[in-house]
Design a protein around this motif. Structure first.
Motif: not given
Length: 894
Positions: A417-418, A439-446, A463-464, A479-482
């Motif tokens: 993903l990176g 890409l954002e959707e898959v990363v945030l899903d995990h 998320v990093g 930012a909220g998730r972090l």
């Protein structure tokens, strides 16, 4: 002799031959100088011939003067011819340049044009300027085409050259109009290109090529493609196809146009942006389903029409969007069938970039059908390995990373993903592009999966992965998730730190530096995450304010302040609580923010600021619960500022005159404890005993099980208060008075001893619970002070037992030496010299076992050197004097 080319306007032009064609000289066959390039050299050879004749006989030289005269005239003519320059042949130069362009000798053609460019200001050049600029444009066009350049500067030069040519002669022919239009398209000047295209005749049958170029350029531009801008062009493109005479080419172009229209129909769907819950909900929205159905029906109709005019394998470009339509509609079997059919045809065409799209589609459908990444991963992996330069490369990386994550191979997943993130950055894909959103959707899903499993570190790791896209300024949803994940991880670490707090037994058998290490490191790590959470909450709050989301602004600003509070970063906590008070004056949490701001000032040592905050809160909200909760901290401010009278007035005001705080209120007990501590601190032990006893009674009445701190202070007040009963040497007391004082003294010591017992018993009942640092100190000191009470009561046997228990329990603490020395003294008081000597040797051995740095951690104890000196002194005396003892400060102060 070289043949000369006749220039336009010369006498030779009248012969009827074209002016730009070489014309043979009819006199060249009889000319004695015809074989010479240099007329002057030919004349000299003629003179030599005449000289030979003269030598043959003077009688024949009568005509010599005539010949000499003729030769002189001829030489003058030749000289005149050499002095006059040969006119520049524009026609031949341009024709040569044109031929060189056809032969792709671009350097030679440029050299020819440069020769003419140097003479453009000459009068004879005017009639050739049209052809000069036309050929100049052709040179740059053909050079770009041959070298596959796409240079804006060159495109502009083409536009300029054809523009000058058009100014000189009017409209250009179709070929040059098309080239001119293509250059305008490449420069992004599409409106001009469209107007220029209208000048191309329909008979040329090439206007569709210009339209295709314009359409493709718009489709290749970043971001969504407004259908109202592209669909009319596609309609015009389809109408222009009627001029295409080649059936195979026409069919190919119809397939292309159909595929582009299907893509635009897909892009007309609303793209879900935000968290995954919103994205999941969007899947069932009627607008999206309707669009997919429209694409499916449209493509099925077009396939039916086009299938009759050629082989099916030519329709792969339509099979792929049809499969996508079925995929969006949840018809995974049909989607698989069309993706698989397209993949089969594409495998026959090596390195076709559409193969990557088919493989990605197969992988996505396989994952959707079974949820098992094992089947899908091979399709994504093949696309990643074989098609890195295609538009499907990023979706392939995303799919592969998704599969790795679903298989719990998180390191590989984040690495892949990176790579997708790196591709997004390198290709400068905008934030609203489908690939980036996927890409954002898959990363945030995990991230969400890890978060729901309470694996907050893994959630942060996922998320990093997206951080290179945003740097230090992530969007609000990131930012909220972090912020939340960092806060949750900090809570976990804080709980872990509490689990690392040693039991009372561990504290007793280790030095303070040993048992604090793990606990403090875990706390420090938790504090770092609280700080990071606070930073992200604050960024989120600022973005929410900018976007006009007042509730989110208030909530995340509050969370930011709380996280800084938990991290004990008082400066940042003060700033955020201050912001809350300033910017949210009507918020119901404002009063609590004001109280917490005062507390932050207090613990930060800004006592005057804290005092002002608490007084302001009381003035603005006199009947607020937050005001009531701030009264004891207010008194503490006075205490820290050494205004003890004000502190006492404040606390007595709570205990005696406050209309809302009753003896059953926790605030009342807090005030009693604070007042008792203040009296204890000031050495007012009688008042301390009174207030602390009252607090203890109330706590016991309400069943409070955490009374150890109050009991310890009460015990210490009893123990310390015996100094008040010491006889004044100048005061004469009767035996009865002395006996009464001794009885009072023994009662206080006995009460203190019992209270120390209770402290130890209570804290030992919490052996497996975490004790706060103050309770750790109270627990340890209770062992030694309890023994001191027995010693002062002259219960030396009991004192020896209690000191021995303390020394064994705290054998790694320098305080154990205090107990051993007091054991020596107690044996000496009992006249047990041998036991005293043994105890003294035990003390020496104990001293050797205690690390040097342990003495640095002990406050109020004698130094290591002091202990060494005292033990050597007592050993030398061999305890001949049974009164040899440690200094009283060392005896009574652990």
């Amino acid at each position: 002799m070289a043949k000369k080319q006749t220039e336009p306007g010369s006498p030779k032009a009248a012969s009827g031959k074209p002016a730009d064609e070489p014309v043979p000289d009819p006199q060249s066959a009889q000319d004695p100088m015809a074989d010479h390039d240099d007329p002057l050299l030919a004349a000299e050879e003629a003179v030599d011939a005449e000289n030979v004749e003269v030598e043959q006989g003077w009688s024949q030289a009568w005509h010599l003067p005539v010949l000499l005269l003729g030769l002189g005239l001829m030489l003058l003519g030749v000289y005149g011819m050499r002095a006059k320059p040969t006119p520049f042949n524009y026609v031949q130069t341009l024709d040569t340049a044109r031929q060189m362009i056809k032969a792709q000798d671009f350097e030679g053609a440029k050299a020819q044009l440069d020769l003419m460019a140097a003479r453009l200001n000459e009068p004879d050049a005017a009639s050739h300027l049209f052809h000069f600029y036309l050929i100049q444009g052709d040179l740059i066009y053909e050079q770009q085409l041959a070298n596959r350049w796409d240079n804006p500067e060159s495109h502009q030069q083409i536009v300029n050259a054809y523009g000058r040519a058009s100014e000189l002669s009017g409209p250009l022919d179709d070929t040059h109009l098309i080239r001119w239009t293509q250059a305008l398209v490449a420069l992004g000047r599409e409106d001009e290109a469209m107007r220029k295209m209208e000048q191309v005749s329909e008979a040329a049958g090439r206007r569709h090529l210009i339209l295709q170029q314009i359409i493709q350029r718009r489709l290749d531009s970043p971001g969504p493609h407004p259908s109202d801008q592209v669909l009319p062009l596609l309609a015009r493109f389809s109408s222009e196809l009627s001029n295409v005479t080649d059936p195979a080419e026409k069919r190919r172009l119809e397939v292309w146009a159909t595929a582009q229209r299907a893509m635009l129909m897909f892009e007309a769907e609303p793209s879900p942006v935000g968290d995954l819950a919103a994205a999941d909900a969007a899947v069932t929205q009627p607008a999206e389903v309707g669009a997919a159905e429209e694409v499916r029906d449209y493509l099925l109709r077009r396939l039916a029409v086009l299938a009759d005019s050629g082989p099916e394998q030519d329709l792969v470009e339509l099979m792929l969007p049809l499969a996508r339509a079925y995929q969006k509609l949840g018809g995974f079997d049909d989607a698989w069938r069309w993706f698989d059919k397209a993949d089969g045809y594409l495998k026959k065409v090596p390195e076709n970039p559409l193969s990557a799209e088919a493989l990605v589609g197969l992988g996505q459908v396989a994952l959707a059908r079974t949820g098992d990444p094992a089947q899908a991963v091979r399709y994504f992996a093949e696309a990643v390995e074989n098609y890195p330069g295609t538009s499907s490369y990023i979706p392939a990386l995303i799919g592969l990373g998704d599969c790795r994550a679903r298989a719990s191979d998180h390191d590989q997943a984040r690495d892949v993903l990176g790579q997708a993130v790196e591709q997004v950055r390198n290709r400068q894909i905008p934030a609203d592009a489908p690939a980036r959103q996927q890409l954002e959707e898959v990363v945030l899903d995990h991230y969400d999966r890890a978060f729901s499993n309470q694996d907050y570190q893994l959630a942060l790791d996922y998320v990093g992965v997206l951080s290179p896209l945003y740097g230090q300024d992530p969007p609000r949803k990131i930012a909220g998730r972090l912020a939340v994940a960092h806060e949750k991880l900090a809570d976990q670490l804080k709980a872990h730190a509490q689990s690392l707090k040693p039991t009372v037994e561990q504290v007793a058998r280790s030095t303070s530096s040993q048992w604090r290490t793990g606990f403090e490191l875990a706390n420090q790590e938790a504090a770092l995450h609280y700080e990071t959470a606070g930073d992200y909450y604050y960024k989120h709050a600022l973005m929410a304010e900018t976007e006009g989301d007042a509730k989110a602004f208030a909530d995340t600003l509050w969370q930011s302040a709380e996280c800084y509070d938990k991290a004990q970063l008082w400066a940042k906590a003060i700033a955020r609580y201050g912001d809350y008070i300033q910017f949210l004056p009507e918020d119901p949490r404002r009063q609590t923010a004001a109280r917490r701001l005062g507390l932050a000032y207090l613990v930060d040592g800004q006592y005057q600021a804290a005092l002002g905050q608490f007084l302001s809160l009381a003035e603005m909200y006199p009947n607020s619960p937050d005001t009531y909760d701030s009264l004891v901290p207010l008194a503490r401010c006075y205490t820290e500022m050494k205004d003890y009278d004000a502190a006492k007035r404040t606390l007595n005001g709570i205990l005696e005159n406050h209309p809302a705080i009753t003896p059953q209120s926790p605030r009342y007990i807090d005030a009693l404890q604070e007042l008792g501590r203040l009296h204890h601190q000031l050495g007012e032990y009688r008042d301390a005993v009174a207030r602390l006893s009252q607090a203890l009674d109330l706590m016991e009445a309400r069943g409070d099980s955490h009374t150890a701190a109050v009991r310890f202070l009460l015990a210490d007040a009893y123990r310390q208060s015996i100094k008040e009963l010491q006889a004044d040497p100048d005061q004469a007391l009767s035996q009865a008075q002395l006996a009464a004082r001794q009885h009072e003294r023994d009662q206080r010591l006995d009460q203190a001893l019992r209270l120390y017992d209770q402290v130890i018993t209570e804290l030992e009942q919490r052996t497996f619970d975490a004790l706060d640092p103050l309770e750790q100190v109270y627990y340890r000191d209770s062992f030694f002070f309890r023994a001191d009470c027995a010693f002062d009561l002259r219960r030396f046997k009991q004192a020896i037992e209690l000191y021995d228990l303390a020394a064994r329990r705290w054998e790694r603490d320098p305080a154990s030496l205090v107990a051993l020395i007091q054991i020596v003294n107690a044996h000496a008081e009992l006249g047990q010299v041998q036991e005293a000597r043994a105890a003294n040797r035990r003390a020496q051995d104990q001293l050797k076992r205690i690390p040097e740095d342990a003495f640095n951690d002990s406050v109020g104890l004698m130094t290591h050197q002091h202990w060494e000196d005292w033990l050597r002194w007592t050993d030398q005396l061999q305890l001949r004097d049974s009164t040899a003892a440690a200094p009283s400060a060392a005896v009574n102060t652990p």
